[in-house]
Design a protein around this motif. Structure first.
Motif, PDB file in Angstrom:
ATOM      1  N   THR A 537     -10.209  -0.392  17.340  1.00 15.70           N
ATOM      2  CA  THR A 537     -11.526  -0.698  16.768  1.00 15.70           C
ATOM      3  C   THR A 537     -11.853   0.231  15.607  1.00 15.70           C
ATOM      4  N   ASP A 538     -11.485   1.501  15.726  1.00 10.91           N
ATOM      5  CA  ASP A 538     -11.715   2.449  14.623  1.00 10.91           C
ATOM      6  C   ASP A 538     -10.966   2.013  13.363  1.00 10.91           C
ATOM      7  N   ILE A 539      -9.716   1.569  13.543  1.00 10.55           N
ATOM      8  CA  ILE A 539      -8.922   1.116  12.396  1.00 10.55           C
ATOM      9  C   ILE A 539      -9.574  -0.111  11.759  1.00 10.55           C
ATOM     10  N   ALA A 540      -9.987  -1.047  12.598  1.00 13.38           N
ATOM     11  CA  ALA A 540     -10.646  -2.253  12.079  1.00 13.38           C
ATOM     12  C   ALA A 540     -11.908  -1.888  11.313  1.00 13.38           C
ATOM     13  N   GLU A 541     -12.645  -0.894  11.826  1.00  9.60           N
ATOM     14  CA  GLU A 541     -13.881  -0.470  11.168  1.00  9.60           C
ATOM     15  C   GLU A 541     -13.594   0.152   9.804  1.00  9.60           C
ATOM     16  N   LYS A 542     -12.586   1.024   9.724  1.00  8.75           N
ATOM     17  CA  LYS A 542     -12.260   1.669   8.454  1.00  8.75           C
ATOM     18  C   LYS A 542     -11.744   0.664   7.428  1.00  8.75           C
ATOM     19  N   ILE A 543     -10.888  -0.245   7.899  1.00 10.12           N
ATOM     20  CA  ILE A 543     -10.305  -1.219   6.983  1.00 10.12           C
ATOM     21  C   ILE A 543     -11.351  -2.216   6.492  1.00 10.12           C
ATOM     22  N   SER A 544     -12.282  -2.573   7.355  1.00  8.56           N
ATOM     23  CA  SER A 544     -13.284  -3.588   6.985  1.00  8.56           C
ATOM     24  C   SER A 544     -14.151  -3.127   5.821  1.00  8.56           C
ATOM     25  N   ASP A 545     -14.378  -1.809   5.711  1.00  4.40           N
ATOM     26  CA  ASP A 545     -15.195  -1.291   4.614  1.00  4.40           C
ATOM     27  C   ASP A 545     -14.570  -1.594   3.257  1.00  4.40           C
TER      28      ASP A 545
END
Length: 632
Positions: A537-545
Motif C-alpha cells: 500500500t505504501d508503494i501504491a501511495e508513493k507511485i500514485s502521486d
C-alpha cells in the motif's frame, strides 16, 4: 590568553570556585558574601565593608553570587576557546595557503579536554551543566584534530584521532544532554562528535537500524520525522554532505554483507528524508537563513550525479524510457574503467550506478507495473505514438532490462537471460485474458525456479517484482489469487489456489501445499506477511502521486490495492495474535495497532461497516493493554 598555562589557570580557578560554592552552602549568606569579598579584594580596605553592605541591601544570596561568578568564569573560558580558532592566508613567495585550524597543538588540546572533563564533572554533580562550554571545547578539538600545517606550508590532514583523544571524547560525551532537540548548538555538537570519532556516526546509525529491525510495523517515514533523536540525525546529515556520503556508504556495505531488506529500506528512506530537508528546510525546523545556505545536490551525489537527477524526478513513462539507456551508458563506462581490475566489487559499491538506483526503489516497482502492461485512465503510465497508440512493446522491453539489471548487476549473461524471461512474461500477459494473468505469473515463477538462473530465495529484490505486478494487475486478479501471490512474496512458497485445484494435475507440483497455509506459518512469516501488505500500500501511495494528476483518481488507485489485500492482511494478523506473548511484545502490538489504523485510512477508508476489520483492530487495541499489564 591563547597559551596552555593561562587556559589551565582559568579552568583551575573555575573548578576551585565550584568547590568553594558547594563546600560553604551551610554558612550564612553574610559570611559567604564576606568571604567572597575577601577573595575579590585581597587588601582589607574600607571599600570592602561598603561592598558587603551593598550586597546585603540588594538581598543577594550566597548561591546567587557564586553562580554569577561561575557563569562569568564559564563565559570567559568559552570566549577564549572561540578565539583559538584561526583562519588565515599564509604566503611564501608566490605561494598562498589557506590555514584553518586551532592555535594549540594536539597534546595541549588533550590536556584542555581533560581539564574540561574535570570541571564539567563538578558542575554536573551540582546541576550546573554548561552546554556552551562543552561545545566550545569540542569545537577546538575538532579543528585541532582535523587540520595542521608544517613550516613549509604543506597542509596535513589528520583524520584519525589517537586512542587518547577518543578516550577523552568518550568522557565528554557523558555530559551531552540526554534529551535530543533541534537547537543549532546541539546539532553542531553531534556533527563535531562525528568528525572527531567516526564511530559515533556508526553508533547513531546502527541504533536506528536496530530499532527498525526490532519494530517491523513502524511507518519509517513518519517515525523518522516524529522521533526527535532520529530527526536531528537526518538534519545533521543534510547539514554535512560528507557525513551523508559516509552514511550511504556504511548502510550500503551492511546491505551487501547481510542482504537484509531492512537495511536497504532504511538507506532509501534516509536518502529520501535528506532530500526532503534540502527541498523543505523550514518544515524540518531549520531557519530560512540556514536553509538558503544548504549545498546543492551535487555535494551529496557527486558520484553519478547526472543519473541522480533522472532518478529524483517524478515517475513517468517518458522519463523511464530516458532513464534505462542512461543506466546502460553509465554501467558500460564503469566496466571500461574496471577492465584492468581483478574484482567486480566496484560494480556494486556505494559509488556505483546500481547503488544509487537502489536508493530510488519506486522506479523498480514502476518497471514491474510497466512489465504487466497496466493501463490506467488519467495517468502518465504509458507513452503513445503518433497515432495515439500505446508503445507497449518498447516500454516492456525497457522494463525487463531495468528489472534484470537490478536483480543481477554484475553477470551480463545472467542479466540477459533474466531480461528474456521477463519479456516472455510480458508478452504472455498481453496475450492472456485478465482472469488468467495470475496463473500466467504463477507458471512463470515455476519456470524461473526450475531454470535456477539466480538464487531466488536469497535475492532480496526478486520477490518484490511481484509487488509491482500486483499493483499493476489489481483489477484483474481475484482476491484468492492475490493472497497466494502475496504469500509467495512473504515466504517464497508457491501454493495452489482453491480455484485451480479442479484443473487437473497438469500443473501440480509435489512441493505445493494446500490452500489456507496461514495456520502453518511461523510467527516470523506472519509478521513478514503483514508487513508486505503495508509495503504494498505504501508503494501504491508513493507511485500514485506521480501517476495521476487528479487526487481522486490516485485515491481510488490506492483503495483498489487495499481491497484486494485486506483478506491476506487479516489472516496474518489474526493468526499472529494467537501466539503467546513475550516481554518485548508490548511495543510490537502498539506499532501494529497504529499501523492498522494508518493503513485503513490510506487513500480513504473504504471499509465502513467492515465488521471483520473493526473487530481485528479492537482486539489489537485490547491485546496491547493485556501485554502491558503482564510485562509493563
Amino acid at each position: 590568553m591563547s597559551s596552555r598555562p593561562e587556559l589551565t589557570e582559568l579552568f583551575t580557578e573555575l573548578a576551585s570556585r565550584i568547590e568553594t560554592r558547594n563546600s560553604q552552602t551551610d554558612q550564612s549568606d553574610d559570611v559567604l558574601i564576606a568571604d567572597l569579598n575577601q577573595s575579590l579584594n585581597l587588601n582589607e580596605v574600607p571599600r570592602v565593608r561598603v561592598l558587603d553592605t551593598a550586597l546585603s541591601l540588594m538581598c543577594f544570596t550566597s548561591p546567587q553570587v557564586f553562580e554569577s561568578v561561575i557563569e562569568c568564569s564559564v563565559n570567559t573560558i568559552v570566549s577564549v576557546l572561540y578565539s583559538l580558532i584561526d583562519c588565515s592566508v599564509l604566503r611564501s613567495g608566490k605561494s598562498e595557503v589557506l590555514r584553518v585550524g586551532g592555535l594549540i597543538g594536539g597534546g595541549e588540546c588533550l590536556g584542555m579536554m581533560e581539564l574540561c572533563d574535570d570541571v564539567l564533572g563538578k558542575m554536573n554533580e551540582y546541576g550546573m551543566l554548561s552546554c556552551s562550554l562543552l561545545y566550545a571545547v569540542l569545537r577546538v578539538a575538532a579543528m585541532t584534530t582535523q587540520f595542521g600545517y608544517t613550516m613549509q606550508l604543506t597542509p596535513i590532514l589528520n583524520a584519525q584521532p589517537t586512542d587518547e583523544m577518543i578516550s577523552a571524547i568518550s568522557k565528554l560525551m557523558c555530559y551531552m544532554p540526554k534529551e535530543a532537540n533541534l537547537e543549532n548548538q546541539q546539532l553542531q555538537m553531534r556533527l563535531i562528535l562525528w568528525y572527531l570519532d567516526p564511530q559515533n556516526l556508526v553508533k547513531d546509525i546502527s541504533q536506528i537500524l536496530q530499532d527498525v529491525v526490532g519494530r517491523p510495523f513502524i511507518y519509517l517515514n513518519e517515525e523518522i520525522y516524529q522521533n526527535i533523536e532520529w530527526r536531528s540525525i537526518i538534519i545533521c546529515l543534510a547539514l554535512s554532505p560528507l557525513m551523508f556520503i559516509e552514511t550511504r556508504a556504511l548502510l550500503h556495505r551492511w546491505f551487501l554483507l547481510t542482504g537484509l531488506a531492512s537495511v536497504l529500506e532504511l538507506e532509501a528512506e534516509l536518502v529520501s528524508m535528506v532530500l526532503d530537508v534540502l527541498s523543505r528546510p523550514m518544515r524540518w525546523g531549520l531557519s530560512a537563513d540556514v536553509g538558503s545556505k544548504l549545498p546543492f545536490s551535487y555535494a551529496y551525489f557527486h558520484f553519478e550525479h547526472q543519473l541522480f537527477r533522472l532518478l529524483a524526478q517524478p515517475l513517468s513513462c517518458d522519463r523511464f524510457i530516458e532513464l534505462v539507456p542512461n543506466v546502460g551508458k553509465s554501467v558500460s563506462l564503469s566496466k571500461r574503467k574496471l577492465k584492468h581490475v581483478a574484482t567486480t566489487t566496484s560494480m556494486v559499491d556505494h559509488k556505483s550506478t546500481w547503488a544509487i538506483a537502489m536508493n530510488f526503489p519506486e522506479w523498480f516497482y514502476f518497471a514491474a507495473i510497466l512489465l504487466v502492461g497496466a493501463s490506467f485512465s488519467d495517468s502518465c503510465i504509458c507513452s503513445v505514438n503518433e497515432d495515439n497508440h500505446p508503445l507497449t512493446s518498447s516500454v516492456s522491453v525497457n522494463a525487463a532490462r531495468y528489472i534484470a539489471w537490478i536483480l543481477d548487476p554484475i553477470d551480463e549473461s545472467v542479466c540477459s537471460l533474466l531480461s528474456g524471461k521477463l519479456e516472455k512474461l510480458s508478452r504472455a500477459l498481453f496475450n492472456k485474458q485478465s482472469v488468467c494473468q495470475s496463473q500466467t505469473i504463477r507458471l512463470w515463477l515455476e519456470e524461473l525456479e526450475d531454470a535456477k538462473i539466480i538464487d531466488i530465495k536469497n535475492n532480496v529484490m526478486f520477490r518484490r517484482v511481484i509487488l509491482g505486478m500486483l499493483i499493476g494487475c489489481s483489477d484483474a486478479i481475484t482476491e484468492d489469487r492475490y493472497d497466494l501471490l502475496l504469500h509467495y512474496v512473504a515466504t517464497g512458497k508457491l501454493l495452489r489456489s482453491t480455484e485451480s485445484q479442479h484443473a487437473g494435475s497438469k500443473h501440480k507440483r509435489r512441493n505445493h501445499e494446500p490452500h489456507e497455509p496461514i495456520d502453518k506459518c511461523s510467527r516470523k512469516e506472519l509478521v513478514t506477511g503483514a508487513c508486505i501488505v503495508f509495503s504494498l500500500t505504501d508503494i501504491a501511495e508513493k507511485i500514485s502521486d506521480s501517476l495521476f494528476e487528479a487526487r481522486e483518481v490516485a485515491v481510488d488507485f490506492i483503495c483498489k490495492v487495499k481491497l484486494k489485500a485486506v483478506g491476506y492482511l487479516l489472516k496474518c494478523v489474526k493468526r499472529l495474535l494467537e501466539f503467546e506473548t513475550g516481554e518485548n511484545d508490548d511495543i510490537l502490538v502498539k506499532d501494529l495497532h497504529r499501523r492498522m489504523l494508518r493503513w485503513r485510512h490510506q487513500g480513504k477508508d473504504v471499509f465502513h461497516g467492515c465488521k471483520d476489520l473493526d473487530d481485528t483492530i479492537n482486539v489489537i487495541a485490547n491485546f496491547s493493554w493485556i501485554v502491558f499489564l503482564l510485562y509493563g
